[in-house]
Design a protein around this motif. Sequence first.
Motif, PDB file in Angstrom:
ATOM      1  N   CYS A  14       0.987  -1.191  -0.129  1.00 28.06           N
ATOM      2  CA  CYS A  14      -0.070  -0.104   0.038  1.00 28.06           C
ATOM      3  C   CYS A  14       0.901   1.281  -0.146  1.00 28.06           C
ATOM      4  CB  CYS A  14      -0.918  -0.059   1.404  1.00 28.06           C
ATOM      5  SG  CYS A  14      -0.070   0.280   2.907  1.00 28.06           S
ATOM      6  N   ARG A  15       0.496   2.307  -0.470  1.00 28.00           N
ATOM      7  CA  ARG A  15       1.054   3.676  -0.547  1.00 28.00           C
ATOM      8  C   ARG A  15       0.354   4.729   0.452  1.00 28.00           C
ATOM      9  NH1 ARG A  15       2.703   5.347  -6.066  1.00 28.00           N
ATOM     10  NH2 ARG A  15       4.413   3.976  -5.412  1.00 28.00           N
ATOM     11  N   LEU A  16       1.163   5.178   1.219  1.00 23.93           N
ATOM     12  CA  LEU A  16       0.623   6.259   2.200  1.00 23.93           C
ATOM     13  C   LEU A  16       1.410   7.327   2.036  1.00 23.93           C
ATOM     14  CD1 LEU A  16       1.094   3.972   5.353  1.00 23.93           C
ATOM     15  CD2 LEU A  16      -0.954   4.171   3.921  1.00 23.93           C
ATOM     16  N   ASN A  17       0.816   8.546   2.001  1.00 28.54           N
ATOM     17  CA  ASN A  17       1.548   9.902   1.658  1.00 28.54           C
ATOM     18  C   ASN A  17       0.723  10.996   2.395  1.00 28.54           C
ATOM     19  OD1 ASN A  17      -0.493   9.370  -0.674  1.00 28.54           O
ATOM     20  ND2 ASN A  17      -0.413  11.436  -0.464  1.00 28.54           N
ATOM     21  N   SER A  18       1.611  12.178   2.578  1.00 31.52           N
ATOM     22  CA  SER A  18       0.997  13.269   3.446  1.00 31.52           C
ATOM     23  C   SER A  18       0.492  14.250   2.135  1.00 31.52           C
ATOM     24  CB  SER A  18       2.139  14.099   4.061  1.00 31.52           C
ATOM     25  OG  SER A  18       3.065  14.464   3.191  1.00 31.52           O
ATOM     26  N   PRO A  19      -0.037  15.249   2.434  1.00 30.35           N
ATOM     27  CA  PRO A  19      -0.516  16.342   1.617  1.00 30.35           C
ATOM     28  C   PRO A  19       0.840  16.939   0.660  1.00 30.35           C
ATOM     29  CG  PRO A  19      -1.690  16.815   3.252  1.00 30.35           C
ATOM     30  CD  PRO A  19      -0.823  15.702   3.852  1.00 30.35           C
ATOM     31  N   VAL A  20       0.844  17.282  -0.389  1.00 33.13           N
ATOM     32  CA  VAL A  20       2.015  17.921  -1.017  1.00 33.13           C
ATOM     33  C   VAL A  20       2.065  19.283  -0.624  1.00 33.13           C
ATOM     34  CG1 VAL A  20       2.975  18.439  -3.342  1.00 33.13           C
ATOM     35  CG2 VAL A  20       1.921  16.284  -2.975  1.00 33.13           C
ATOM     36  N   PRO A  21       3.033  19.725  -0.007  1.00 32.07           N
ATOM     37  CA  PRO A  21       3.248  21.444   0.113  1.00 32.07           C
ATOM     38  C   PRO A  21       2.913  21.928  -1.272  1.00 32.07           C
ATOM     39  CG  PRO A  21       4.646  20.169   1.388  1.00 32.07           C
ATOM     40  CD  PRO A  21       4.104  19.067   0.472  1.00 32.07           C
ATOM     41  N   ALA A  22       2.282  23.235  -0.927  1.00 28.06           N
ATOM     42  CA  ALA A  22       2.144  24.095  -2.200  1.00 28.06           C
ATOM     43  C   ALA A  22       3.478  24.694  -2.771  1.00 28.06           C
ATOM     44  CB  ALA A  22       1.224  25.009  -1.880  1.00 28.06           C
ATOM     45  N   VAL A  23       4.427  24.655  -1.929  1.00 25.76           N
ATOM     46  CA  VAL A  23       5.720  25.289  -2.264  1.00 25.76           C
ATOM     47  C   VAL A  23       6.384  24.307  -3.245  1.00 25.76           C
ATOM     48  CG1 VAL A  23       7.025  24.644  -0.176  1.00 25.76           C
ATOM     49  CG2 VAL A  23       7.673  26.572  -1.658  1.00 25.76           C
ATOM     50  N   CYS A  24       6.243  23.092  -2.897  1.00 24.36           N
ATOM     51  CA  CYS A  24       6.992  21.721  -3.554  1.00 24.36           C
ATOM     52  C   CYS A  24       6.546  21.857  -5.033  1.00 24.36           C
ATOM     53  CB  CYS A  24       6.940  20.623  -2.971  1.00 24.36           C
ATOM     54  SG  CYS A  24       7.594  20.634  -1.300  1.00 24.36           S
ATOM     55  N   ARG A  25       5.354  22.505  -5.539  1.00 23.74           N
ATOM     56  CA  ARG A  25       4.892  22.476  -6.778  1.00 23.74           C
ATOM     57  C   ARG A  25       5.212  23.709  -7.721  1.00 23.74           C
ATOM     58  NH1 ARG A  25      -0.237  19.792  -4.629  1.00 23.74           N
ATOM     59  NH2 ARG A  25      -0.480  17.828  -5.740  1.00 23.74           N
ATOM     60  N   LYS A  26       5.942  24.537  -6.820  1.00 21.94           N
ATOM     61  CA  LYS A  26       6.219  26.077  -7.473  1.00 21.94           C
ATOM     62  C   LYS A  26       7.939  25.926  -7.444  1.00 21.94           C
ATOM     63  CE  LYS A  26       2.184  28.165  -5.429  1.00 21.94           C
ATOM     64  NZ  LYS A  26       1.744  29.249  -4.798  1.00 21.94           N
ATOM     65  N   GLN A  27       8.646  25.481  -6.460  1.00 24.66           N
ATOM     66  CA  GLN A  27      10.018  25.623  -6.360  1.00 24.66           C
ATOM     67  C   GLN A  27      10.524  24.200  -6.371  1.00 24.66           C
ATOM     68  OE1 GLN A  27      11.293  28.169  -3.285  1.00 24.66           O
ATOM     69  NE2 GLN A  27       9.459  29.420  -3.299  1.00 24.66           N
ATOM     70  N   PRO A  28      12.117  24.266  -6.778  1.00 26.36           N
ATOM     71  CA  PRO A  28      12.813  23.166  -7.072  1.00 26.36           C
ATOM     72  C   PRO A  28      13.049  22.483  -5.669  1.00 26.36           C
ATOM     73  CG  PRO A  28      13.792  24.708  -8.342  1.00 26.36           C
ATOM     74  CD  PRO A  28      12.988  25.455  -7.504  1.00 26.36           C
ATOM     75  N   CYS A  29      12.973  21.202  -5.362  1.00 27.83           N
ATOM     76  CA  CYS A  29      12.971  20.516  -4.323  1.00 27.83           C
ATOM     77  C   CYS A  29      13.956  19.266  -4.262  1.00 27.83           C
ATOM     78  CB  CYS A  29      11.287  19.785  -3.991  1.00 27.83           C
ATOM     79  SG  CYS A  29      10.218  20.940  -3.624  1.00 27.83           S
ATOM     80  N   ALA A  30      14.416  19.008  -2.887  1.00 27.45           N
ATOM     81  CA  ALA A  30      15.118  17.768  -2.994  1.00 27.45           C
ATOM     82  C   ALA A  30      14.229  16.550  -2.466  1.00 27.45           C
ATOM     83  CB  ALA A  30      16.373  18.072  -1.985  1.00 27.45           C
ATOM     84  N   LEU A  31      14.613  15.327  -2.688  1.00 31.06           N
ATOM     85  CA  LEU A  31      13.832  14.234  -2.184  1.00 31.06           C
ATOM     86  C   LEU A  31      14.694  13.042  -1.840  1.00 31.06           C
ATOM     87  CD1 LEU A  31      10.694  12.479  -4.477  1.00 31.06           C
ATOM     88  CD2 LEU A  31      12.811  11.065  -3.411  1.00 31.06           C
TER      89      LEU A  31
END
Length: 275
Positions: A14-31
């Motif tokens: 199964c896959r679990l996840n948090s909501p995606v932060p809005a800033v992560c859809r606008k600015q480059p992110c590290a994973l």
Amino acid sequence: MDLSELERDNTGRCRLNSPVPAVCRKQPCALGVDEAGRGPVLDSKTLSESERDRLFARMKEDGDFVGWALDVLSPNLISTSMLGRVKYNLNSLSHDTAAGLVQYALDQGVKVAQVFVDTVGMPETYQQRLQQRFPGIEVTVKAKADSLYPVVSAASICAKVARDQAVKNWKFVEKLQDSDTDYGSGYPNDPKTKAWLRRHVEPVFGFPQFVRFSWRTAQSILEKEAEDVVWDDSVAEDQEGVGRITAYFDEGLRSRTRLPHRYFQERGLAPAATL
């Protein structure tokens, strides 16, 4: 952490996840990518379970710029993958799962610029594989990455909090009577875990699905405590050698009576001509 989906069916994934932060859809992110549950881990001694819970709670408080996703693979799924007729080794399963999580983040609109991964197997090979799949992302794969990169440390905490909770609240699908749940941490360096495995090995069927049969610790106990199983080959008539493919078109050979497999013979089973 809400593991209700896993608790409803702990035989697959199964896959679990948090909501995606809005800033992560606008600015480059590290994973960051890490896993938990395949064997003894150093950080299990560095951080206690309560400390991991506290840090995970802090990550949730920072949900405006920190997000997470988990792919939870059950022991049953890993065992059947590794021990099936077509082998799917644990490293490949881990690599594919990690790549799937990176792709999931991208599908959610996250602007992933860098990926840091705690290696499974050879880091150079693993990094090349991920880099080929995600050419537009800078990929770094290192041993002990959870102690080198904070984003991998955060991933490690998420994975281990989920694992701790899953182990603690495990629901046995076998509906065992008088089940003993004092199995410790589930890691092979835990004497309580080893003792539980020895108490609960069944001579023919092995362990409940809670235990990964492909785990070396479990295999060692099975070899010592369980019955040996010998798989007979097909009946002798089937072992006369490999014939030529042209023999299939020989009407005489095709019409020759062929005995069914001994499984069907011993049980008196025969094909049904009519229903």
